[in-house]
Design a protein around this motif. Structure first.
Motif, PDB file in Angstrom:
ATOM      1  N   PHE A   1      -3.753 110.315  19.686  1.00 38.27           N
ATOM      2  CA  PHE A   1      -4.796 110.115  20.687  1.00 38.27           C
ATOM      3  C   PHE A   1      -5.268 111.432  21.289  1.00 38.27           C
TER       4      PHE A   1
ATOM      5  N   PHE B   1     -12.717 109.307  22.800  1.00 37.07           N
ATOM      6  CA  PHE B   1     -11.955 108.074  22.582  1.00 37.07           C
ATOM      7  C   PHE B   1     -11.330 107.586  23.880  1.00 37.07           C
ATOM      8  N   ARG B   2     -10.674 108.486  24.594  1.00 38.11           N
ATOM      9  CA  ARG B   2     -10.001 108.115  25.837  1.00 38.11           C
ATOM     10  C   ARG B   2     -11.013 107.714  26.908  1.00 38.11           C
TER      11      ARG B   2
ATOM     12  N   PHE C   1      -5.027  99.953  20.892  1.00 35.19           N
ATOM     13  CA  PHE C   1      -5.101 101.406  20.982  1.00 35.19           C
ATOM     14  C   PHE C   1      -4.948 102.025  19.596  1.00 35.19           C
ATOM     15  N   TRP C   2      -3.909 101.594  18.862  1.00 35.43           N
ATOM     16  CA  TRP C   2      -3.639 102.160  17.538  1.00 35.43           C
ATOM     17  C   TRP C   2      -4.740 101.796  16.541  1.00 35.43           C
TER      18      TRP C   2
ATOM     19  N   TRP D   1      -7.939 103.761  17.150  1.00 37.99           N
ATOM     20  CA  TRP D   1      -7.882 105.138  16.650  1.00 37.99           C
ATOM     21  C   TRP D   1      -8.037 105.156  15.125  1.00 37.99           C
TER      22      TRP D   1
END
Length: 439
Positions: free
Chosen positions: A2, A371-372, A391-392, A395
C-alpha cells in the motif's frame, strides 16, 4: 504494501488453479508449508526456510504457538520430502492446531474472481554477534596476537573454533495470485527471496512461469524515455526553471503563479501527452548518458537533468522515474474553472526492469499515489470501512490496471504492431542464432 515499493511479476499457469485449491484443502501440506513449521525448522535445525500465512493474519503462527516438544516434532516432520508424509504421522493435536490456515477461504480475496493473497515469510540466519570481534578475542586468548597477524594455519584454527552468534531474521512479503490473468505479484526485488517464494508456491500446486517485459526493439527503455522527452510539452518552462536553478538556491526560487505549472517544473523534467490523453512525466532518480560511449550520470533533480540533456546532441535518458497522470478541470461555486492533475501510478524504467535470473518482470519504485486518499474519501462518504479483502483486492486490481496502461503506452511509443509479442510475455532464451525457446 500500500505504498511505494518494488514488485516482481511472475507468470501463473491458469490451469493450475484446481491443483492450487486442492493443496489448500490438504491439512498436512498446509501445515508443513506454514510459517508455523518454517519457524520451527529454523529454530531446531538452523535451516533457512519460507513459510506462508493468510493475508488477514500475518502473525498467525505467533498467535497459536506450539509447545516445545510439539514444535520439535513438527520441525522433524516438515523436513521430510512430501512423498514420505504418508510413512510418518503427526499427533492430531498438532494437525488440528490453529497456527496454520487450511482451505481456500483464508486466502481468497474475491468471491467471484480467482484472486488469492498470502504472506510469504522468509526466515534467514543472520550474524548478530559481530563475528570479527569474536575471532579477535579468541586470537588474543589462544595465540596472544591480533587476528591479522596470525599465520594462515592459525587463522584456520581460530575460524574453525569460533562459532558465530546468529539469530533468525523474519521478513513478511505480500504475495498476490491472479489466476484470471495468469500472474503472481511478489513485493520484493531480492532474487534469493523470489526464488524461495517460487519454490513455496510450486509446492502448493501453483504453476509458476518465467516472464519478462518484452519488446522487439533494441534498447527499448531508453527509446521510450527519449521519445517521451522529445515530445515533451512545457519545454520553455522546464528550461527557465533549470536556468533559475543555476543562479538561485532551492529556497530562493520564485514560485510560479500557475500552481499546476509550478508542480510540473518542480517534480519533472519532461511531461508528455499520450494519444490516450493520459500524461507521462519523467522525474529523478534518473540516468543521463551524454554520449553513446560514456557511462550514465545519475541525477536526482529535474533541473540538473534538463541542463545535462542540453550539453550534447547525443545525450540520452537511460533511466528515469515515470508517473502517469490524468488531467481534468473543475468549476468552483464562484464559476472559476481550474485544471488539476491526478497521479495514477509511478514506476521506474531502466535496463533493470527484468530479473531474468528468476524469470520476473519488475515494477521498481511502483506506487499508486492516490490509493489511500481515494479509499479514505470513500470511507468518509459511505461511513463504512472496507474489509481487509477489499484493501488487498483493490490494490491488486489497480496494480493490474497500471501494468496494462504502462504496456499500452510502451506499445504506442515504440510503434509496436498489435500482432507482435510484446508486454509481459514468457521469457525466451536464445539457444543459438536461429532458435528461441520459452524458459
Amino acid at each position: 504494501m500500500f505504498g511505494r515499493g518494488s514488485w516482481a511479476i511472475l507468470g501463473l499457469a491458469k490451469d493450475s488453479l484446481d491443483a492450487f485449491k486442492t493443496s489448500l484443502e490438504d491439512r498436512t501440506l498446509m501445515l508443513t508449508s506454514s510459517q508455523l513449521a518454517a519457524a520451527a525448522i529454523i529454530r531446531h535445525f538452523h535451516a533457512e526456510t519460507v513459510g506462508i500465512n493468510p493475508f488477514r493474519t500475518p502473525r498467525l503462527d505467533e498467535d497459536h504457538p506450539l509447545l516445545g516438544a510439539q514444535e520439535e516434532e513438527l520441525a522433524q516432520f516438515a523436513t521430510l520430502p512430501p512423498e514420505e508424509y504418508a510413512g510418518a504421522s503427526l499427533p492430531p493435536e498438532i494437525l488440528a492446531g490453529e497456527g496454520h490456515a487450511v482451505t481456500a477461504q483464508p486466502f481468497l480475496l474475491h468471491q467471484e474472481l480467482p484472486w488469492f493473497g498470502l504472506w510469504a515469510v522468509t526466515n534467514e540466519l543472520k550474524d548478530v554477534g559481530d563475528l570479527a570481534s569474536i575471532k579477535e578475542q579468541r586470537a588474543y586468548v589462544l595465540l596472544e596476537r591480533p587476528y591479522r597477524f596470525l599465520q594462515p594455519t592459525d587463522k584456520n584454527t581460530v575460524d574453525e573454533n569460533t562459532p558465530g552468534v546468529t539469530a533468525a531474521v523474519r521478513r513478511q512479503i505480500p504475495v498476490l495470485l491472479d489466476f484470471h490473468e495468469g500472474r503472481v505479484y511478489v513485493e520484493s526485488s531480492n532474487k534469493k527471496v523470489i526464488a524461495m517464494i517460487i519454490g513455496a508456491l510450486g509446492r502448493l500446486g501453483a504453476g509458476i512461469l518465467p516472464v519478462a517485459w518484452t519488446y522487439n526493439r533494441p534498447n527499448w527503455p531508453s527509446t521510450i524515455l527519449d521519445g517521451l522527452h522529445e515530445n515533451t510539452q512545457y519545454r520553455a518552462e522546464f528550461n527557465a526553471r533549470a536556468e533559475d536553478a543555476t543562479r538561485f538556491g532551492p529556497n530562493e526560487l520564485e514560485r510560479l503563479e500557475d500552481r499546476e505549472m509550478e508542480s510540473i517544473v518542480t517534480r519533472f523534467f519532461s511531461m508528455t501527452q499520450l494519444p490516450s490523453d493520459l500524461w507521462v512525466g519523467i522525474a529523478g532518480p534518473a540516468q543521463i548518458r551524454l554520449h553513446d560511449t560514456t557511462p550514465s550520470i545519475p541525477i536526482k533533480t529535474p533541473a540538473t537533468a534538463t541542463t545535462l540533456l542540453q550539453i550534447t546532441r547525443q545525450a540520452t535518458i537511460s533511466g528515469g522515474a515515470l508517473t502517469w497522470q490524468e488531467r481534468g478541470s473543475v468549476t468552483t461555486e464562484k464559476g472559476n474553472e481550474f485544471s488539476f492533475r491526478k497521479d495514477l501510478f509511478c514506476l521506474a524504467l531502466n535496463d533493470r526492469i527484468n530479473l531474468t535470473d528468476v524469470g520476473a518482470a519488475m515494477l521498481r519504485g511502483f506506487d499508486l499515489p492516490t490509493f489511500r486518499k481515494d479509499l479514505q474519501r470513500e470511507i468518509r462518504k459511505s461511513g463504512q470501512v472496507p474489509s481487509i479483502e477489499q484493501f488487498w483486492s483493490g490494490w491488486l486490481h489497480e496494480m493490474s490496471n497500471a501494468v496494462r496502461i504502462a504496456d499500452g503506452s510502451f506499445r504506442e511509443l515504440l510503434d509496436i504492431d498489435g500482432k507482435d509479442v510484446a508486454g509481459i510475455a514468457p521469457l525466451r532464451i536464445t539457444v543459438n542464432s536461429e532458435t528461441e525457446v520459452a524458459a
